[in-house]
Structure formats: C-alpha cells, structure tokens
Design a protein around this motif. Structure first.
Motif, PDB file in Angstrom:
ATOM      1  N   LEU A 179       0.819  -1.201   0.000  1.00 38.87           N
ATOM      2  CA  LEU A 179       0.000   0.000   0.000  1.00 38.87           C
ATOM      3  C   LEU A 179       0.857   1.257   0.000  1.00 38.87           C
ATOM      4  O   LEU A 179       0.479   2.291  -0.588  1.00 38.87           O
ATOM      5  N   GLY A 180       2.027   1.168   0.639  1.00 41.48           N
ATOM      6  CA  GLY A 180       2.937   2.314   0.600  1.00 41.48           C
ATOM      7  C   GLY A 180       3.410   2.619  -0.807  1.00 41.48           C
ATOM      8  O   GLY A 180       3.507   3.791  -1.216  1.00 41.48           O
ATOM      9  N   ALA A 181       3.697   1.567  -1.572  1.00 39.65           N
ATOM     10  CA  ALA A 181       4.102   1.771  -2.965  1.00 39.65           C
ATOM     11  C   ALA A 181       2.967   2.423  -3.761  1.00 39.65           C
ATOM     12  O   ALA A 181       3.197   3.340  -4.560  1.00 39.65           O
ATOM     13  N   LYS A 182       1.755   1.953  -3.540  1.00 34.81           N
ATOM     14  CA  LYS A 182       0.614   2.550  -4.241  1.00 34.81           C
ATOM     15  C   LYS A 182       0.424   4.015  -3.842  1.00 34.81           C
ATOM     16  O   LYS A 182       0.161   4.886  -4.676  1.00 34.81           O
ATOM     17  N   LEU A 183       0.565   4.285  -2.535  1.00 28.53           N
ATOM     18  CA  LEU A 183       0.392   5.655  -2.060  1.00 28.53           C
ATOM     19  C   LEU A 183       1.463   6.594  -2.615  1.00 28.53           C
ATOM     20  O   LEU A 183       1.195   7.783  -2.836  1.00 28.53           O
TER      21      LEU A 183
END
Length: 630
Positions: free
Chosen positions: A599-603
């Motif tokens: 999710l950090g990569a997506k954010l």
C-alpha cells in the motif's frame, strides 16, 4: 426381600456418590485428599499394562517428559504397581489394572463402555491392598486413553504446542490433583484432523534439514518418520485423530518410507488422502514419478475408460499395504492431481463414477475381509466433482460425503434433509491455507481466519449433520497453530464455542498460553489482528481497491498494533519469548510490513500524482524498508 432392597439402596447410593463427585483440578500445593503427582521432589510412578495398545505407553512416556518439564522430576513408566501412590493409565477391556478397578467398584465402566474416544480422570482412595491412593486415567478405547493423558498435561500447563511453537510451561516444584472425577467425551465430531499441503516452501525443507536428513534414495532429506512422530504427538495433544499426508512432487509418498505407517499405527492416527489421492495413493510421487520403479512399466493414462485394469492394481496394492493401519479410504476419482476426471462428458462421468464406486468397494471388501459398509469411506465433491454430484450421482449410503469450502473459508454446499439422513453422514474439508492461481489468489504465508468465522461455518455444518469428519488444510502447520487448535477444540465440543461466543476463545487461549496476567493484553492484540485481517489478508491487499484514506488507515492501524505488540513483548517471560514471536509478533509485524510495502508503494504514486513529492518519496522509502524487513 430386605437384603435385595438393601443392596439396591447401597448400589444407588454408590452411583450417586460417583456421579456427584466434583471435577478434578490441578494444584501446585496440597489440598485435602489430593493426589501427589510430584511432591517433595518425588514423582509418582506411571503404571500401564504391557498388553494395552502401544499408544498408551507412548502417551505415558510423553507425560513423564511433561512432568519433568514442569517440575524437573521425571516419573518412571512401569508395568506393575510398586508404590502407595501410582498413576494408573489404561484402556477399558485392555488394561488389567482398569479391569480390577471396575471389579472392585472403584470406577464405573458404564461411563466408558461403547463410547468413542471417551475418558475419565479420577482420584481413587485405597484401590488395591497396600495402595493408599491412585490417580486413574481410563479410556473407552486406546485413543481415548491417550487423550486423557494429554488432557492432564494441558491442565498442568503444558500446551499442545509445547514443541511446535515452543510454548514452555510455567515451572512448579509440586503438582497435585484434587479429589474427584472428570469425564470427557465422546467428541462431537468422530474424525478430526489436518491436511499438510503446499509443503514446498516450509514443511518439506524444514523436515529435510532438521528431522529426516538423508532419508531419500538420493541422499536428500524429506518429511519422514521423525517429522511425523512430532506431528502425530501434537495431533494427540489437540485430540486429533485423522491425517492427510503431504503430497506435492517435492515430497516422497507417505507410504514410500515404511516407518511412516508404523509411526501412524504407534500413535493410532487414522490415515487418509487428499481429494485427488484415492484409496490412500499419492499420485504425484507414485503415478507420475515412480510408477515404473514400482511396476517395471509405464503407467499409461490416469483414465478409468482406457486404463481400468492398471488403476485397479494400483489402488488394490495400497489397500493390501494398509491392512494393519486404521484408515479412512477416499473413493471416487479425479484427475491425477487436482484436475478433473478424464475421458468423459459430464453426464458420462456420473455413470463412470458409479462404476468406480462399485469396483472400489468390492476391492475394499475382498481385501480387508469385512463388509464394505463397515469400512470407513469418504467421497469429496471438490471443484468439478460437485458438478458431477449435482447431476444425480448416487453415492453409497454408508460413504461419508465431505463437503468443501470455496478455498477461502465459505462452505459451498451442505447436506439437505435427505442427505442428512444418510448412514455415512457428512463431513467438511476446510482451508486455513490455499495455493491458488493468479485469478483466485492464494494465501500460504499468514493465517487470518478468526474463531468467529470458523465457528459460524463449522457450526452451520454441524447443525446439518456434518458430524462424521472435519479436516483442515493447515499448509505447513505454522503459522496456523492457533486456528487449528480452535478447530480441534470446536470439533471436540461443538456446543462450547458457538458463533455467539467464539470470539471469546481468543481470551481463553491467550490466558492458557501466556498466563492470566498477560493473557488479556495478548488477546487484545490477536483480536485486533483478526479485525484488520478480515478487511484484507496480507497476501490479497494488492488486489483490493482501497481508497487513499483506507490505505493510510491500514498502515497506521497495523503500525499502532505492532507497537502495542512490542510493548507487551517486553513483559513476556524469557521461557515464552520464542512462543510469543511465533504466535503473535511475527504475524502482526509481517502483516504490517506487507501493508507498508504494497500500500505504501501505491500511495507513493497517489501522492506524486497530487504534487506531494516529499510524501511520495518518504513513503516509497518506507515501502522499500518494509520489503527488506519481510
């Protein structure tokens, strides 16, 4: 008539006294009338009849080790009564000591006679001349006796996961059992157990390196008798009795190592096989890889229409080999490995399957020497086989129909009123771990199936008469220890953990495992973990369309949970540090890391698209750190 009336009154009085006896309890200091398992540095002797089943001696020796682990005093296991305070362990009808206690009116055999895996634990005064007091563990059958032994271990504080998850008991100098009697059983579900599956990354490499190195013909290691001995002991400790062996092509067939079925007999574990491994065969190893080595020629197609005689011999040889092992025989047919039966249209498969049933049942009857309806058999309508069943397939009435979940913990089909009346009853095959495809998403790493969810599905099945067999796909066993223990406790007593109170099991387990001081804090962590995981397993979050706010919330929530976990970790006693890491810390922090990574990569892309460059770079860096942490 007076003597008769007097005897009847005396008998009723004795019955009332026996039935009204208080349940036993384990104490660490003496109370009036209690039996000393360990007192003053001396341990009671454990008495078993040499003519009882081997599993009774196996359990007694394990119990001696448990007592030693708690008190540093080790009981001796003997075959005669030498002391004033013996702990007598035996099976009704097999142990001479239990028979003498029955004859003397010291235990009531009607509480055990004819019952499945039932046991009693009783403190008996003056059972024999020269014996002041005995603690008696008596089983209705050998497994019941073994379950009784390990139940007493659990009451002493020895977890079923004492070995597999390093849950070491709190030490005490003395152990006593209070005066009274407790009856356990019969279990709600007759056959209860596990399927080790998708063992390629965890169980097989671990066993090959640590448990059975050098066992393979090529000099490599594998899941062999040493590994299975540990697995089967854990199964007895969790009151399990039914086992499907690992069956991927990285693992030799369970039956290849001749000691494996010997160990299963030793522990009285019923053997079965997966939904595609019919009549205890292992197709990956025995059909695909080593058929030529066993039979000297190529197997041909795994096809009932074109290769019937070969299949009959292949299945028949395993039935012969299994004659000395308790087993539940899978009947029917699928493809060689988790694929559909070949050579037929759907409607033709119905006719073919009924022919297969008839042939297999004749083979079982002829080889095992008893009527087919007295031989436990299982039919599993998994995946496309359910479609064949729904076309009107006639399954013999005494064969158990084992329904299956959708691979994600939701049971697809259960017994209707007509099916509930079948003499073979029903069962359930349920996944805690699943190796799927890119389309249907596997989850092999971390478990997140809560007790409330398990109870909701399995209680529904139980209420619809699926009471014959429950088996759970546990992957590599780790990290499914908690879930499996709940499943076995539920299968033992289906009324104790109904859906309305199943969530309370987390507190029960945490108190039992980590003590009543830290248990509530551990339970709070475990409960929140399930709450967050129910919104997306760590393995699935990449495919869930969370909003930006939801992604931020998940990362923050798991971060707060991880901090709470670390705060409690500082309070965990040294003997339980490893257990806490395995059962609590690893799944919590690993799930947090997976959320940060994915999710950090997506954010980072979402932030960058909104001109928040510093935030994008910071969270991208954190995602990389999370990747390295995993």
């Amino acid at each position: 008539m007076k003597p008769v009336k007097f005897l009847l009154a005396a008998f009723l009085l004795v019955q009332t006294v026996i039935s009204s006896a208080a349940p036993i309890a384990v104490k660490t200091s003496p109370v009036a009338g209690s039996f000393p398992i360990v007192a003053g540095g001396q341990a009671a002797t454990l008495v078993v009849d040499a003519n009882d089943e081997e599993v009774v001696s196996v359990a007694a020796k394990a119990f001696a080790g448990d007592v030693n682990l708690v008190t540093n005093a080790r009981p001796t296991v003997v075959n005669a009564i030498y002391s004033e305070y013996p702990l007598i362990i035996g099976t009704l009808g097999r142990s001479s000591f239990i028979s003498k206690l029955v004859q003397a009116g010291k235990i009531n055999q009607t509480k055990l006679t004819g019952k499945w895996e039932t046991f009693l634990i009783s403190v008996v005064d003056k059972p024999f001349p020269g014996v002041k007091q005995a603690l008696v563990i008596a089983g209705s059958d050998p497994r019941g006796t073994a379950f009784g032994v390990f139940e007493l271990s659990r009451m002493m504080g020895v977890s079923p996961w004492v070995w597999f998850a390093d849950v070491l008991p709190e030490p005490h100098s003395e152990i006593y059992v209070t005066k009274g009697e407790s009856i356990f059983g019969p279990p709600s579900v007759k056959y209860r157990g596990m399927f080790i599956n998708d063992e390629d990354w965890g169980m097989q490499p671990w066993a090959a390196k640590n448990m059975d190195p050098g066992i393979r013909p090529d000099g490599g290691g594998d899941i062999g008798p040493n590994a299975h001995e540990r697995i089967f002991e854990m199964m007895l400790r969790t009151k399990s009795n039914y086992f499907w062996p690992a069956m991927h092509n990285c693992t030799k067939a369970f039956w290849f190592y001749k000691q494996n079925p010997e160990v299963a007999r030793k522990y009285q574990i019923l053997l079965g096989g997966s939904h595609c491994d019919i009549l205890l065969r292992d197709n990956e190893d025995e059909w695909r890889k080593n058929f030529v080595g066993e039979y000297g020629h190529e197997p041909g197609e795994y096809n009932w229409k074109t290769n019937k005689e070969t299949l009959i011999k292949y299945w028949g040889d395993r039935i012969k080999e299994s004659r000395n092992n308790p087993a539940i025989y899978g009947v029917g047919m699928r493809g060689v490995h988790d694929s559909s039966i070949e050579g037929y249209t759907d409607q033709e498969r119905v006719v073919a399957m009924e022919d297969i049933f008839s042939t297999q049942r004749s083979m079982l009857q002829d080889t095992l020497g008893k009527p087919a309806n007295q031989i436990p058999q299982m039919f599993i309508p998994y995946k496309e086989v359910l479609e064949v069943y729904n076309l009107g397939l006639k399954v013999p009435d005494d064969v158990t129909v084992m329904w299956v979940d959708d691979n994600f913990g939701y049971i697809r089909r259960l017994s209707d009123p007509k099916e509930q009346a079948r003499s073979g009853g029903g069962g359930v095959y349920f996944h805690f771990s699943y190796w799927g495809t890119t389309r249907d998403r596997d989850y092999l790493w971390l478990c997140g199936t809560s007790p409330a969810h398990i109870s909701f599905e399995m209680s529904k099945a139980y209420d619809l008469n699926c009471k014959t067999a429950w088996i759970f796909n546990v992957g590599d066993i780790k990290p499914n220890e908690f879930e499996y223990q709940f499943a076995m406790d539920l299968a033992w007593d289906a009324n104790r953990w109904k859906p309305e109170n199943a969530a309370d099991y987390v507190s029960f387990w945490a108190n039992e495992t980590f003590g009543t001081t830290l248990g509530p804090k551990v339970a709070e962590i475990k409960t929140e973990y399930y709450h967050l995981t129910s919104q997306g397993r760590a393995e699935h979050i990449n495919s869930i369309p969370y909003s930006i706010a939801e992604m931020e919330h998940r990362i923050a929530a798991f971060g707060a949970l991880t901090q709470k976990m670390k705060n409690v970790e500082t309070q965990i006693p040294a003997r339980l540090k490893d257990a806490y890491f395995e059962l609590i810390a690893y799944p919590v922090e690993a799930t947090w890391a997976m959320n940060r990574k994915i999710l950090g990569a997506k954010l980072s892309f979402e932030y960058a698209a909104r001109g928040r460059d510093k935030d994008a770079l910071a969270i991208a860096h954190d995602a990389q750190q999370a990747y390295r942490l995993i």
